[in-house]
Design a protein around this motif. Structure first.
Motif, PDB file in Angstrom:
ATOM      1  N   TYR A 180       0.918  -0.941   0.373  1.00 39.54           N
ATOM      2  CA  TYR A 180      -0.029   0.144  -0.250  1.00 39.54           C
ATOM      3  C   TYR A 180       0.977   0.974  -0.228  1.00 39.54           C
ATOM      4  N   LEU A 181       1.751   1.358   0.780  1.00 36.43           N
ATOM      5  CA  LEU A 181       2.726   2.666   0.806  1.00 36.43           C
ATOM      6  C   LEU A 181       3.260   2.770  -0.981  1.00 36.43           C
ATOM      7  N   ALA A 182       3.483   1.575  -1.904  1.00 39.22           N
ATOM      8  CA  ALA A 182       4.203   1.773  -3.131  1.00 39.22           C
ATOM      9  C   ALA A 182       2.983   2.160  -3.540  1.00 39.22           C
ATOM     10  N   ALA A 183       1.945   1.889  -3.337  1.00 45.80           N
ATOM     11  CA  ALA A 183       0.501   1.999  -4.023  1.00 45.80           C
ATOM     12  C   ALA A 183       0.891   4.459  -3.836  1.00 45.80           C
ATOM     13  N   LEU A 184       0.507   4.781  -2.946  1.00 50.28           N
ATOM     14  CA  LEU A 184       0.643   5.586  -2.246  1.00 50.28           C
ATOM     15  C   LEU A 184       1.975   6.352  -2.952  1.00 50.28           C
ATOM     16  N   GLU A 185       3.059   6.149  -2.775  1.00 50.93           N
ATOM     17  CA  GLU A 185       3.593   6.641  -3.695  1.00 50.93           C
ATOM     18  C   GLU A 185       3.881   6.915  -4.974  1.00 50.93           C
ATOM     19  N   MET A 206      -1.389   7.251  -5.315  1.00 48.62           N
ATOM     20  CA  MET A 206      -2.971   6.763  -5.329  1.00 48.62           C
ATOM     21  C   MET A 206      -2.569   7.732  -3.702  1.00 48.62           C
ATOM     22  N   GLN A 207      -4.423   7.141  -3.309  1.00 44.52           N
ATOM     23  CA  GLN A 207      -4.956   7.943  -1.919  1.00 44.52           C
ATOM     24  C   GLN A 207      -5.732   6.840  -1.422  1.00 44.52           C
ATOM     25  N   ILE A 238     -14.359  -1.746  -3.381  1.00 51.05           N
ATOM     26  CA  ILE A 238     -14.246  -0.500  -2.574  1.00 51.05           C
ATOM     27  C   ILE A 238     -13.128   0.411  -1.979  1.00 51.05           C
ATOM     28  N   SER A 239     -12.662   0.690  -1.088  1.00 55.27           N
ATOM     29  CA  SER A 239     -11.598   2.341  -0.644  1.00 55.27           C
ATOM     30  C   SER A 239     -10.148   1.495  -0.575  1.00 55.27           C
ATOM     31  N   MET A 240      -9.028   2.293  -1.269  1.00 59.36           N
ATOM     32  CA  MET A 240      -8.125   1.513  -0.399  1.00 59.36           C
ATOM     33  C   MET A 240      -7.805   1.033   1.069  1.00 59.36           C
ATOM     34  N   GLU A 241      -8.319   2.561   1.683  1.00 58.94           N
ATOM     35  CA  GLU A 241      -8.424   1.891   3.028  1.00 58.94           C
ATOM     36  C   GLU A 241      -9.231   0.836   3.561  1.00 58.94           C
ATOM     37  N   GLU A 242     -10.520   0.597   3.130  1.00 57.10           N
ATOM     38  CA  GLU A 242     -11.685  -0.730   3.416  1.00 57.10           C
ATOM     39  C   GLU A 242     -10.894  -1.578   3.262  1.00 57.10           C
TER      40      GLU A 242
END
Length: 619
Positions: free
Chosen positions: A396-401, A404-405, A433-437
């Motif tokens: 998920y960190l790699a996706a944020l970088e 993505m949000q 669904i959201s990334m967070e979910e």
């Protein structure tokens, strides 16, 4: 014609009394009778044999002593103590955690010691010390009788002087040659030193277990006081250690140490050194200080691992550790309670826990298993296991970088890649669904899709390594589900970057060091930025959602912000929870050393509950 006398007749032997002339002549000696001659001859032979025996026996004894004394060590004086440099590891509160090398305290004079200490030693080791000349024939005879009656060796006949001779000059080998040399050296010591001097040398040089030589080092190690301040029962315990220092010392076996001290007190009563009332009073006072930690051996071994490279040289070291004894004791107690109770019912036999400071990497507690005495293998630092979904935050960190949000939508339906179709367990697809979910509910198909949006397996592996996770990672989509191999310590330290705003920390166990009173520099990598503050904040938000409404709800603490991630591997072979509460990051692993599956133990069950119990104790 003249008349002539007729010739005299031949003389005859006269039977009358001897003439006076003959009576004055000496009478020849009468020869001995057969009855007295034989015993006299035997007596002369026995006397001859006795003289020859004494001569040849003395010569033989001289040659025998020459043989035994041929390689005796030089005895110009008492040799200086040879020892390894000592290392003393203290916990953060100053209590002693571990020692290495040989510990010597201050050289103490007999007149400065409490009278009970030498009295206890003499009472239990050599009651006739003040009266013999180095070798005690009475003691040897008493020991021989006791051993004969018991049918085994139950009592020794060595004097304190003989023990001192062995400790100063000889090895511990059990041979006749060594025993004879020990006796010869004991005789020399008795001629060279007074009784008080011998006792003083003994008390300063005798080995008393746990690396401690001399009563001062042992008193400081076992009781936290110098030898000059030990009380009666402490003196008795120290005096009882020379019999078997490695087995009877309080660190190795508190129960055996107390039992042996009781025997010494009884011996002191028998010799009149103390009264029966004093002994009974001391038995009631005998209390050993509780060790700062029963299982901190894993931490100590890890903290002292690279000691020679970090602190070269031969100086004695005192190291201040980062370990919090109160938290360590709590970790050990909660881990044991879990493994003995619900863990046992679920087929869990092992576990590991690490707690460290998020801002610096200082390790506050470490349990590398269930029982250090049973297994010294450190499952927190050396065991490489699959982390399961506890690896997903790096995906998920790699996706944020990549831009993505947490609010971005991702499909959560079934997915097939060649012959592989990752499952979602009991999760019912919602479409998107959201990334967070997706992270909160640990949806596997969504994680794989996010992996490809983030740049693939290499990007996820690079993010993990950048935060400090060293391991073997597969170069395929299964990396999103944690099929690599990591250690608990690496994984826990990597989560610190999500807690401290994006800084990578290196876990460490030594906070300070001194040598001969001077402070030494402790090399330690400084925290460095590896994640932007914005991405770190987004990761923290998503990890808080895991605990607030996702798979990690069992880790929640009322009124406190808690974040973390669960992890469960195939067939329930490993279960993880890694997270943080406040500034403390805590990593939990449960499983079996042989990889045997547990009974449906997930990261959100027993590991999350253990995290809750540890975090509740605070830093």
């Amino acid at each position: 014609m003249g008349w002539a006398m007729p010739p005299a007749p031949p003389a005859r032997a006269r039977r009358g009394p001897a003439s006076p002339a003959r009576a004055a002549a000496p009478r020849p000696a009468l020869s001995a009778s057969p009855r007295t001659a034989a015993p006299r001859r035997r007596l002369r032979r026995w006397l001859g044999w006795l003289v020859q025996g004494l001569v040849f026996g003395g010569l033989g004894l001289f040659l025998l002593l020459l043989y035994f004394a041929w390689d005796l060590p030089r005895v110009d004086g008492v040799p200086q103590a040879t020892r390894r440099p000592s290392v003393t590891l203290l916990a953060a509160d100053g209590s002693m955690l571990a020692t290495q090398g040989d510990l010597y305290g201050e050289t103490v004079r007999l007149r400065d010691l409490p009278p009970a200490l030498p009295a206890a030693l003499i009472s239990v080791e050599d009651r006739r010390f003040r009266h013999h000349w180095g070798i005690d024939p009475i003691g040897l005879a008493r020991a021989a009788v006791a051993n004969w009656r018991a049918g085994e060796v139950v009592q020794g006949g060595s004097t304190l002087t003989q023990q001192l001779a062995k400790n100063l000059f000889l090895t511990t080998e059990r041979t006749t040659r060594r025993k004879v040399q020990e006796a010869l050296l004991a005789l020399w010591l008795e001629r060279r030193f007074s009784k008080d001097q011998l006792l003083e040398i003994y008390l300063n040089r005798v080995y008393l277990g746990a690396g401690a030589y001399g009563v001062d080092a042992a008193a400081r190690l076992f009781f936290g006081v110098p030898a000059k301040r030990v009380n009666l029962w402490q003196a008795a315990m120290l005096a009882g250690l020379p019999k078997a220092p490695s087995r009877l010392n309080p660190r190795a076996s508190p129960d055996l140490a107390v039992s042996r001290a009781s025997e010494v007190l009884e011996a002191m009563v028998a010799t009149g050194a103390i009264t029966q009332a004093q002994m009974e009073a001391e038995l009631g006072r005998m209390r050993l200080p509780a060790p700062s930690s029963r299982q901190a051996g894993w931490f100590a071994d890890w903290a002292l691992e690279d000691l020679a490279e970090t602190f070269p040289g031969n100086a004695d070291l005192t190291l201040r550790a980062t370990l919090n004894p109160r938290l360590q004791a709590h970790v050990e107690a909660r881990l044991e309670a879990l493994l003995a109770g619900p863990g046992a019912r679920a087929g869990v036999t092992q576990g590991a826990v690490v707690a460290l400071d998020a801002s610096s990497g200082a390790v506050r507690a470490m349990a590398g298993g269930r029982d250090f005495r049973a297994s010294q293998f450190n499952r927190a630092t050396s065991a490489r296991r699959q982390p399961g979904s506890a690896f997903k935050p790096f995906v998920y960190l790699a996706a944020l970088e990549k831009g993505m949000q947490p609010e971005d939508e991702v499909p959560d339906g079934p997915l097939t890649l060649g012959a592989w179709s990752p499952g979602n367990g009991t999760w019912r697809p919602r479409g998107e669904i959201s990334m967070e979910e997706a992270l909160a509910q640990s949806v596997n198909t969504a994680a794989v899709r996010i992996l490809f949006r983030a740049g693939g397996p290499k990007a996820a592996a690079e993010a993990a390594r950048r935060l400090g996770v060293e391991g073997r990672f597969p170069n395929d989509a299964s990396i999103a589900l944690g099929t690599g191999e990591v250690t608990l310590l690496d994984l826990t330290a990597a989560y610190a970057a999500f807690a401290n705003g994006g800084l990578r920390v290196t876990p460490f166990g030594i906070a300070g060091a001194t040598a001969t009173g001077a402070a030494l520099p402790v090399p330690r990598p400084a925290p460095r930025r590896v994640v932007t503050p914005e991405d770190a904040a987004a990761m923290r938000r998503m990890l808080e959602a895991v605990v607030a409404r996702g798979t990690g709800r069992a880790a929640a603490l009322p009124g406190r912000s808690v974040a973390g991630k669960t992890g469960t591997t195939q067939d329930y072979r490993d279960a993880w929870f890694v997270g943080f509460a406040g500034t403390t990051v805590i990593g939990i692993w449960l499983g079996n050393d042989d990889g045997r599956p547990m009974d449906e133990v997930r990261g959100g069950s027993l590991p999350a509950r253990l995290f809750h119990d540890v975090a509740e104790a605070g830093p």
